[in-house]
Design a protein around this motif. Structure first.
Motif, short mmCIF file in Angstrom:
data_model
loop_
_atom_site.label_atom_id
_atom_site.label_comp_id
_atom_site.label_asym_id
_atom_site.label_seq_id
_atom_site.Cartn_x
_atom_site.Cartn_y
_atom_site.Cartn_z
N PRO A 51 49.47 40.70 -26.40
CA PRO A 51 49.56 40.97 -25.04
C PRO A 51 48.81 41.05 -23.69
O PRO A 51 49.02 40.85 -22.66
CB PRO A 51 50.49 42.12 -25.28
N GLN A 52 47.46 41.63 -24.65
CA GLN A 52 46.01 41.44 -23.70
C GLN A 52 45.64 40.19 -23.30
O GLN A 52 45.67 40.15 -21.97
CB GLN A 52 45.46 42.78 -24.28
N GLU A 75 51.98 56.52 -8.40
CA GLU A 75 51.65 58.32 -9.11
C GLU A 75 51.88 59.09 -7.95
O GLU A 75 51.97 60.13 -8.39
CB GLU A 75 51.10 59.10 -10.20
N ARG A 105 49.82 51.20 -11.73
CA ARG A 105 50.75 52.55 -11.14
C ARG A 105 49.79 53.91 -10.39
O ARG A 105 50.57 54.48 -10.27
CB ARG A 105 50.63 52.63 -12.74
N ARG A 106 48.67 54.18 -10.91
CA ARG A 106 47.77 54.42 -10.49
C ARG A 106 48.36 54.86 -9.13
O ARG A 106 48.19 56.41 -8.62
CB ARG A 106 46.35 53.92 -10.15
N GLY A 144 36.85 45.44 -30.52
CA GLY A 144 37.46 46.84 -30.55
C GLY A 144 39.00 46.97 -30.76
O GLY A 144 39.25 47.99 -31.36
N GLN A 145 39.14 46.38 -29.55
CA GLN A 145 41.18 46.87 -30.07
C GLN A 145 41.79 45.63 -31.19
O GLN A 145 42.17 46.93 -32.09
CB GLN A 145 41.34 45.73 -28.83
N TYR A 152 48.60 45.96 -16.16
CA TYR A 152 49.78 47.73 -16.45
C TYR A 152 48.72 48.78 -16.24
O TYR A 152 47.41 48.47 -15.92
CB TYR A 152 49.80 47.72 -17.59
N GLY A 153 49.09 49.56 -15.62
CA GLY A 153 48.60 50.83 -14.80
C GLY A 153 47.65 51.08 -14.93
O GLY A 153 47.81 51.56 -13.43
N GLU A 154 46.99 49.77 -13.58
CA GLU A 154 45.98 49.86 -12.66
C GLU A 154 46.74 50.54 -11.48
O GLU A 154 46.90 51.25 -10.82
CB GLU A 154 45.34 48.37 -12.39
N LYS A 163 50.78 42.63 -31.68
CA LYS A 163 51.58 44.03 -31.04
C LYS A 163 49.82 44.58 -29.53
O LYS A 163 50.38 44.99 -28.84
CB LYS A 163 51.65 44.99 -31.58
N VAL A 164 49.08 43.83 -30.16
CA VAL A 164 47.68 44.23 -29.77
C VAL A 164 47.20 44.05 -28.90
O VAL A 164 46.91 43.30 -27.90
CB VAL A 164 46.30 45.80 -30.76
#
Lengths: 258, 231
Positions: B145-146, B230, B226-227, B123-124, B222-224, B141-142
């Motif tokens: 990186p993943q 925050e 940072r939660r 889907g990406q 990323y993301g994980e 770009k998509v």
């Protein structure tokens, strides 16, 4: 409701055809998913495609922007022939937004970058301009405060609204929705449908594959009932949903409307 | 133990240096080979897919010791006695060793890259393409990186395996750690102490590598993480 539908139909002649599909065929190996589909979508029209699972709805939608190679017939969008194998498809896709069942936000980027990636990389828009536009679109879907969040930090409904905003940042003429609420918890469906309804009111040309009968009744100008690779019935929501003619359509709506 | 370290310590450190040199050169070329064949196995081209598949299957199907003998002894012999090339072809232990490691590790790297790219949700790619991005732009770009984030642990693991595999190259006479240890034992007959020292040397280097990989993994998520920050 019947009036708005009828009005749109009367106006058709004076409107431009945005999507022209004729005798579209698509098979996966020996499995013929779309057998003979001919549909025109007019500018500013909202077409909702209903029907049972496996009836070819999503495949039909994916043929409209060349995510699927077609096996017969033709698809013309804005005067351009859609051919998944040709380079020009990238250019045509810039004007066709697509929203997926599973959102497909870019997991490696935050919300802002999700929205600005294509405008910067594809449209070659300045970063500051793209970010301005992104913020505008985010406030439109009511998620400006999530500008720096990552997809993994959003709920399903928020992800889908960001996905819609991402498509809108490319300023498309047409928006395709592939079961946009099917993967959502019931309480999140409303927020996504509200955004879609707003888009429809603004005159966006939309093709929506959905199971949301209520949305179709309220927002659609035209409903297609698709099963077994054919469009079995089409007309205003009033005609197709409330007064279907085909036995199969009557059966389907009897089951889902209860 | 102390006397062995004081007497042969310098020699063993130098041998470790040779091991690391061999490993680094091997890994460098393995990365190039791995990326080339890895990309060949994910692009939409049947011919390239098949070539990549054959390369990986052949290399994976041959034990590295056989590959080492084949490259060090077999290839020069083939060039000299069968092809009758005008100049006599010889390979140094380092050259043969690097080729051997690069081929072996390269094949596994290609597999890691293929699996990494294919592990990114389809889907990406579809979302990127539907926004008008070309296949290569979407890849760069998509998807990549993943995919790289998914690959990092496997790549570090492969690095560690390759570092240990340099010991196999003692059979072609390259003066790396194991070969040097064998020579020292031939002089002082103290197998237990010398092999213990060698084992600890490998262990230290590999533990350092493992720590590095953990740090890298954390940096690349990323993301994980940072939660938590925050709140």
């Amino acid at each position: 409701m019947a009036n708005t539908g009828a009005k749109t139909r009367d106006n058709k002649a004076s409107r431009d055809i945005k999507i022209h599909v004729s005798h579209l065929k698509k098979s996966y190996g020996h499995n013929e998913v779309l057998k003979d589909i001919s549909v025109d979508v007019y500018e500013g029209e909202v077409v909702v495609v209903l029907g049972p699972s496996g009836g070819g709805k999503s495949t039909f939608l994916r043929c409209l922007n060349g995510l699927e190679e077609i096996n017969g017939g033709e698809v013309i969008v804005d005067g351009h022939q859609i051919d998944a194998r040709k380079k020009e498809i990238n250019k045509i896709r810039e004007n066709i937004g697509m929203v997926f069942q599973h959102f497909n936000l870019f997991n490696n980027y935050n919300v802002l970058r999700n929205l600005t990636l294509a405008p910067i990389e594809v449209r070659k828009i300045e970063k500051s301009k793209a970010e301005e536009k992104a913020r505008e679109m985010l406030s439109k879907v009511g998620l400006l405060e999530k500008v720096n969040a990552y997809p993994s930090q959003l709920s399903g409904g928020q992800k889908q609204r960001v996905a819609i905003a991402r498509s809108l940042c490319m300023e498309p003429d047409i928006m395709l929705f592939d079961e946009p609420t099917s993967a959502l918890d019931p309480e999140m469906i409303g927020e996504v449908l509200a955004v879609m309804k707003q888009l429809a009111q603004e005159g966006m040309t939309m093709v929506v594959v959905s199971h949301e009968i209520g949305f179709a009744k309220e927002v659609a100008d035209r409903v297609l009932f698709m099963e077994g690779g054919y469009v079995l019935e089409e007309g205003t929501p009033e005609e197709v949903i409330m007064h279907p003619k085909e036995a199969r359509t009557i059966d389907f709506f009897n089951k889902v409307l209860i | 133990m102390i006397d062995i370290i004081s007497e042969y310590g310098g020699l063993l450190i130098a041998a470790l240096g040779q091991t690391l040199l061999l490993a680094l050169l091997g890994l460098f070329f393995a990365c190039i080979i791995g990326v080339i064949f890895g990309i060949m196995s994910v692009v939409k081209n049947k011919v390239l897919n098949v070539i990549a598949r054959i390369f990986v299957d052949v290399i994976r199907g041959i034990p590295m010791i056989v590959l080492a003998f084949f490259i060090f002894f077999g290839v020069p012999m083939f060039c000299n006695t069968i092809l009758h090339l005008p100049d006599k072809v010889t390979l140094s232990g380092l050259q043969a060793g690097v080729i051997c490691l690069a081929l072996n590790c390269g094949a596994y790297m290609a597999e890691i890259i293929r699996a990494g790219v294919q592990a990114v949700d389809i889907g990406q790619m579809e979302a990127a393409r539907s926004l008008g991005m070309s296949y290569s732009k979407a890849m760069a770009k998509v998807i990549m990186p993943q995919a790289i984030k998914i690959m990092i642990p496997s790549i570090i693991n492969q690095f560690i395996i390759t570092l240990k595999d340099t010991s196999i190259l003692s059979v072609i006479g390259f003066p790396e750690l194991v070969n040097t240890a064998k020579n020292i034992i031939a002089i002082n007959f103290q197998s237990f102490q010398v092999w213990a020292i060698v084992a600890v040397m490998y262990l230290i280097v590999i533990l350092i590598l493992s720590r590095l990989s953990k740090i890298l993994e954390r940096r690349l998520s990323y993301g994980e993480h940072r939660r938590k920050d925050e709140r």
